[in-house]
Scaffold this motif. Structure first.
Motif: not given
Length: 204
Positions: A2, A88, A148-149, A163, A191, A193-194
């Motif tokens: 991250d 997460c 997830r984020h 995600h 997907t 993720s960030r």
């Protein structure tokens, strides 16, 4: 794992599997925020965020605690969440609560629980649940699969990377769903993720 930044101090924070690193951009300074001899329950970071007080909030790859660090690397606080939750990503709000996106954790087996607790949850400073969005893992409009984020805009809206469902959900500050802004079907989202939101340019 991250990456986040504190605009006020011009500092970049990066989490890898072993520690949280920092880089002060205008001073050419780089190093570990968390010492190498830190206790086992504070290593293996999964995500980092900067609080309104300019401290650093960290989640772990495994575990159910939030860890807060000062800019000098001192651990300021640990917040224990319910043992059925694997955080997460976490962020502190202006009302001094924590917003956490998480999935489930089976503490009896010490492994992920893939079906339960796929939620965005607001906790108080002691880890008590105040409200949540989500629940059981699912694909319909009121469920998620591995949130997830997340990131926030200046109005307190929360952009959540759902995600495994390959979409981004917008929640208001009370954790009520407003809309989907990006989906696999209409926008070709993979997907997520960030996420990062910047007022001048929008969502990354």
């Amino acid at each position: 794992q991250d990456l986040t930044a504190c605009v006020e101090t011009n500092t970049l924070y990066a989490a890898d599997h072993d520690s949280v690193w920092f880089a002060v951009v205008d001073k050419n300074s780089i190093g570990k925020l968390i010492p190498s001899n830190a206790s086992p329950d504070t290593i293996s970071p999964y995500s980092v965020s900067v609080t309104p007080r300019r401290t650093v909030l960290m989640t772990q790859t495994h575990g159910h605690k939030l860890h807060e660090y000062g800019t000098d690397g001192r651990q300021l606080k640990q917040v224990s969440l319910p043992q059925s939750i694997q955080p997460c990503h976490a962020a502190e709000t202006s009302r001094e609560t924590y917003i956490v996106c998480h999935r489930g954790w089976d503490s009896s087996k010490d492994q992920e629980d893939y079906e339960h607790n796929h939620s965005i949850t607001e906790f108080d400073r002691k880890g008590k649940i105040l409200r949540f969005y989500g629940g059981l893992r699912g694909k319909d409009i009121d469920h998620m699969s591995w949130p997830r984020h997340m990131t926030f805009d200046s109005h307190g809206r929360i952009f959540v990377g759902d995600h495994d469902n390959k979409r981004i959900i917008v929640l208001n500050s009370e954790l009520k769903r407003e809309r989907f802004i990006l989906t696999k079907e209409h926008d070709g989202v993979g997907t997520p993720s960030r996420l990062w939101y910047q007022e001048s340019t929008g969502l990354f």
